[in-house]
Design a protein around this motif. Structure first.
Motif, mmCIF file in Angstrom:
data_model
loop_
_atom_site.group_PDB
_atom_site.id
_atom_site.type_symbol
_atom_site.label_atom_id
_atom_site.label_comp_id
_atom_site.label_asym_id
_atom_site.label_seq_id
_atom_site.Cartn_x
_atom_site.Cartn_y
_atom_site.Cartn_z
ATOM 1 N N SER A 163 0.815 -1.207 0.000
ATOM 2 C CA SER A 163 0.000 0.000 0.000
ATOM 3 C C SER A 163 0.850 1.260 0.000
ATOM 4 O O SER A 163 0.456 2.264 -0.565
ATOM 5 C CB SER A 163 -0.967 0.000 1.177
ATOM 6 N N THR A 199 -6.454 -0.898 -2.595
ATOM 7 C CA THR A 199 -5.439 -0.406 -1.668
ATOM 8 C C THR A 199 -5.820 0.999 -1.209
ATOM 9 O O THR A 199 -6.281 1.813 -2.001
ATOM 10 C CB THR A 199 -4.058 -0.364 -2.357
ATOM 11 N N ASN A 234 -4.550 4.461 1.259
ATOM 12 C CA ASN A 234 -3.532 5.216 1.980
ATOM 13 C C ASN A 234 -4.167 6.505 2.470
ATOM 14 O O ASN A 234 -5.152 6.978 1.896
ATOM 15 C CB ASN A 234 -2.344 5.591 1.081
ATOM 16 N N ALA A 273 -0.480 3.711 5.664
ATOM 17 C CA ALA A 273 -1.316 2.590 5.238
ATOM 18 C C ALA A 273 -2.189 2.168 6.418
ATOM 19 O O ALA A 273 -1.833 2.409 7.574
ATOM 20 C CB ALA A 273 -0.436 1.428 4.797
ATOM 21 N N PRO A 274 -3.333 1.526 6.165
ATOM 22 C CA PRO A 274 -4.189 1.057 7.258
ATOM 23 C C PRO A 274 -3.460 0.115 8.225
ATOM 24 O O PRO A 274 -3.815 0.031 9.395
ATOM 25 C CB PRO A 274 -5.326 0.324 6.542
ATOM 26 N N SER A 275 -2.417 -0.561 7.759
ATOM 27 C CA SER A 275 -1.652 -1.486 8.602
ATOM 28 C C SER A 275 -0.804 -0.760 9.636
ATOM 29 O O SER A 275 -0.262 -1.379 10.540
ATOM 30 C CB SER A 275 -0.733 -2.338 7.728
ATOM 31 N N GLY A 276 -0.669 0.564 9.487
ATOM 32 C CA GLY A 276 0.160 1.336 10.403
ATOM 33 C C GLY A 276 1.512 1.711 9.822
ATOM 34 O O GLY A 276 2.228 2.522 10.399
ATOM 35 N N LEU A 277 1.892 1.124 8.689
ATOM 36 C CA LEU A 277 3.150 1.500 8.045
ATOM 37 C C LEU A 277 3.074 2.954 7.595
ATOM 38 O O LEU A 277 2.046 3.406 7.099
ATOM 39 C CB LEU A 277 3.430 0.605 6.840
#
Length: 135
Positions: free
Chosen positions: A3, A45, A47, A61-65
């Motif tokens: 992402s 995807t 952001n 990114a939703p994952s926290g990255l």
């Protein structure tokens, strides 16, 4: 990780807005300073891009990255630089909060950008006309 790569890994890609009937000129990105824009790509995807008031940007990114970078707006383009990559989009009108704008890249990647909030336009106030002692 993909992402973040989708947004920052397309070095030199150019994306342009469909030009509205009346394009605005001299846009500086002022409505985005201190605001976040959600970006949804055609493959699903997502952001979020934070446009700092000092020209810094954070792509999350939703994952926290997260990827730190910079942004600028001039010459009819808004550009992001992050992770060694640079990407610019045509910028022909102000963003409006909650209104999705579809951007199409030169490599046929389509994305929707939606500003969560925007700053109000700076009002240009004409100076008061003062009359001289004879007028």
């Amino acid at each position: 990780m993909r992402s973040l790569i989708v947004l920052t890994g397309l070095v030199g890609a150019s994306i342009s807005l469909a030009a509205p009937a009346a394009a605005q000129t001299n846009l500086s990105g002022e409505e985005l300073r201190g605001q976040t824009v959600d970006v949804l790509f055609s493959d699903g995807t997502r952001n979020a891009v934070f446009f700092g008031g000092d020209g810094n940007a954070v792509i999350a990114a939703p994952s926290g990255l997260r990827s730190n970078g910079t942004w600028s707006a001039s010459g009819g383009k808004i550009c992001l630089n992050a992770s060694g990559a640079s990407e610019c989009w045509g910028y022909v009108r102000r963003f409006t909060a909650g209104q999705a704008v579809t951007l199409n890249s030169s490599c046929n990647e389509t994305s929707q950008w939606t500003a969560r909030s925007v700053n109000a336009p700076v009002q240009q106030v004409a100076p008061a006309i003062t009359r001289g002692e004879r007028g």
